[in-house]
Design an enzyme around this catalytic site. Sequence first.
Site, short mmCIF file in Angstrom:
data_model
loop_
_atom_site.label_atom_id
_atom_site.label_comp_id
_atom_site.label_asym_id
_atom_site.label_seq_id
_atom_site.Cartn_x
_atom_site.Cartn_y
_atom_site.Cartn_z
N THR A 153 0.80 -1.10 -0.10
CA THR A 153 -0.06 0.07 0.00
C THR A 153 0.82 1.37 -0.01
O THR A 153 1.91 1.27 0.61
CB THR A 153 -0.91 -0.24 1.34
N ASP A 154 0.19 2.33 -0.41
CA ASP A 154 1.00 3.48 -0.34
C ASP A 154 1.06 3.97 1.05
O ASP A 154 1.99 5.11 1.31
CB ASP A 154 0.24 4.81 -1.31
N GLU A 155 0.29 3.31 1.78
CA GLU A 155 0.38 4.06 3.29
C GLU A 155 1.62 3.91 4.03
O GLU A 155 1.59 4.68 4.99
CB GLU A 155 -1.02 3.38 4.15
N TYR A 187 -1.66 -0.56 11.00
CA TYR A 187 -1.86 -1.26 9.86
C TYR A 187 -0.63 -1.12 8.96
O TYR A 187 -0.05 -1.86 8.20
CB TYR A 187 -3.13 -0.60 9.09
N LYS A 190 2.37 -3.43 7.43
CA LYS A 190 2.73 -3.72 5.95
C LYS A 190 4.14 -2.96 5.56
O LYS A 190 4.94 -3.73 4.74
CB LYS A 190 1.52 -2.48 5.04
P1 NAD Z 1 -9.40 -7.66 2.37
O1 NAD Z 1 -9.53 -7.22 4.04
O2 NAD Z 1 -10.77 -7.31 1.60
O3 NAD Z 1 -8.96 -8.98 2.20
C1 NAD Z 1 -7.93 -9.64 2.74
C2 NAD Z 1 -8.27 -11.37 2.63
O4 NAD Z 1 -7.09 -12.00 3.07
C3 NAD Z 1 -9.35 -11.77 2.90
O5 NAD Z 1 -9.83 -12.71 2.02
C4 NAD Z 1 -9.00 -12.70 4.43
O6 NAD Z 1 -10.05 -13.66 4.67
C5 NAD Z 1 -7.62 -12.98 4.06
N1 NAD Z 1 -6.77 -13.18 5.00
C6 NAD Z 1 -6.53 -12.38 6.21
N2 NAD Z 1 -5.89 -13.03 7.02
C7 NAD Z 1 -5.33 -14.17 6.68
C8 NAD Z 1 -4.32 -15.20 6.80
N3 NAD Z 1 -3.71 -15.16 8.03
N4 NAD Z 1 -4.27 -16.25 6.09
C9 NAD Z 1 -5.03 -16.25 4.83
N5 NAD Z 1 -5.85 -15.27 4.47
C10 NAD Z 1 -5.87 -14.37 5.20
O7 NAD Z 1 -8.34 -6.57 1.84
P2 NAD Z 1 -8.32 -6.06 0.43
O8 NAD Z 1 -8.55 -4.64 0.37
O9 NAD Z 1 -8.56 -6.74 -0.79
O10 NAD Z 1 -6.68 -5.71 0.27
C11 NAD Z 1 -5.71 -6.65 -0.50
C12 NAD Z 1 -4.34 -6.48 -0.20
O11 NAD Z 1 -4.01 -5.05 -1.04
C13 NAD Z 1 -3.69 -6.29 1.04
O12 NAD Z 1 -2.45 -6.58 1.25
C14 NAD Z 1 -3.75 -4.57 1.14
O13 NAD Z 1 -2.72 -4.06 2.04
C15 NAD Z 1 -3.43 -4.15 -0.15
N6 NAD Z 1 -4.01 -2.89 -0.63
C16 NAD Z 1 -5.24 -2.57 -0.46
C17 NAD Z 1 -5.59 -1.33 -0.78
C18 NAD Z 1 -7.00 -1.02 -0.71
O14 NAD Z 1 -7.68 0.19 -1.05
N7 NAD Z 1 -8.21 -2.02 -0.14
C19 NAD Z 1 -4.82 -0.43 -1.65
C20 NAD Z 1 -3.60 -0.80 -1.57
C21 NAD Z 1 -3.13 -2.00 -0.96
P1 TYD Z 2 -10.78 3.80 4.29
O1 TYD Z 2 -11.84 3.26 3.17
O2 TYD Z 2 -11.00 3.25 5.70
O3 TYD Z 2 -9.41 3.66 3.67
P2 TYD Z 2 -8.02 4.22 4.28
O4 TYD Z 2 -8.18 4.72 5.60
O5 TYD Z 2 -7.03 3.07 4.22
O6 TYD Z 2 -7.58 5.25 3.51
O7 TYD Z 2 -11.03 5.20 4.56
C1 TYD Z 2 -10.63 6.15 3.26
C2 TYD Z 2 -10.78 7.56 3.93
O8 TYD Z 2 -12.17 7.87 4.46
C3 TYD Z 2 -10.02 7.98 5.14
O9 TYD Z 2 -9.43 9.07 5.11
C4 TYD Z 2 -10.99 7.66 6.32
C5 TYD Z 2 -12.24 8.15 5.73
N1 TYD Z 2 -13.39 7.70 6.35
C6 TYD Z 2 -14.66 8.26 6.68
O10 TYD Z 2 -14.62 9.78 6.71
N2 TYD Z 2 -15.65 7.76 7.33
C7 TYD Z 2 -15.93 6.48 7.11
O11 TYD Z 2 -16.99 6.02 7.91
C8 TYD Z 2 -14.79 5.70 6.93
C9 TYD Z 2 -14.65 4.09 6.99
C10 TYD Z 2 -13.59 6.23 6.11
#
Ligand code: NAD
Ligand code: TYD
Length: 351
Positions: A130-132, A156, A160
Amino acid sequence: MSRLLITGGAGFIGGNFTRYWMRQHPEDRVVVLDALTYAGNLESLQDLESDPSWRFVHGDICDRELVEKLFREENIDRVVHFAAESHVDRSITGPDAFIRTNIEGTFSLLEVARAVWQERDDVRFLHVSTDEVYGSLDTQDAAFTETSPYRPNSPYSASKAASDHLVRAYFETYGLPVLTTNCSNNYGPYQFPEKLIPLVILNALEGKPLPVYGDGKNIRDWLFVEDHCTGIEAVLQNGKAGEVYNIGGGTERTNIEIVETLCSCLDRLVPASLSYREQIQFVTDRPGHDFRYAIDAGRIEARLGWKPAMDFETGIEQTIHWYLDHRDWCDRIRSGAYRDYYEQQYSQRTR
Ligand code: NAD
Ligand code: TYD
């Protein structure tokens, strides 16, 4: 033909990627390993069930014995590692699971890959991050590049960041052919409705408050999930081992802009007596809330020819349509009923 192990394939991005990959590469073998935590939903992969090139394994990435068995049994030559605890707010209230899955889990996968693959260079381990990890930007700062310093601010992002460092170390120390992608915020179908965009869509339709943290001025860089999938595909196929690639949409929006865009779209698609904007409620801010994320995707664009295909307004409208058309999926997630699905589907069979 490749033989992929996709971890976290029952989650939001992993599920979209699995579906995308199987469409684009029907000749490949795809093994999904997922622990089915609250965020993992096998129903999201239901349409793949009859495909013999696909296998689902219910298991934990920290279970090294299981991971090694899968590597050997399936002759895995590509890992695409999505599995993680991914919700910042949950990491604030309960960081333990983040340390375990994101750090120890990644370590476990790396150790197995190192042991099984030995010195092979025809294999790839792609770590999805992630960019975070880069921390927070001010308004006038330049976007994150692959050389921006790591400054994670939440449990988190810290977990990561730790996993990214381990991945890097396995390349530098053992020559494991790793790739890392650091992506901005994703949106699109199948996102678990605790994240901002699906939460706002569903709360709006249910007449509930739309919670905006703080003053709503925090900025995120949004990318349609399928564009993330094409970015990962480009890196997996043509990325240079040991390299990091930032992936982002170049679509910076404040949170309040996102919520207002969703409300305007919903006002048009599902008009109610009052605008959905009336449901917006400013609530207490998240502790340590990063102000701004922005990705400079110049490297992946220049070296691998990747570009996002979806513009934000169309992507948001498609996402709203998806949630409107999948109310059952949403209801089952929100009631917890989706958890029964695995039991019903798999308690009688082994795969
Ligand atoms: P998500 O929470 O929707 O899915 C995570 C999946 O991992 C789930 O299916 C969960 O059951 C599985 N999981 C959790 N713990 C596990 C374990 N110990 N063993 C096996 N499986 C396990 O997450 P997402 O939003 O799909 O993100 C996927 C990846 O992309 C993550 O690594 C996250 O850091 C990264 N990412 C997400 C975003 C975003 O905006 N959602 C952006 C950039 C990077
Ligand atoms: P989120 O979807 O949790 O992603 P991340 O924190 O990983 O960027 O949140 C996106 C942005 O929205 C973040 O700045 C937090 C804000 N947010 C709200 O303002 N209200 C909400 O109910 C949630 C879940 C997030």
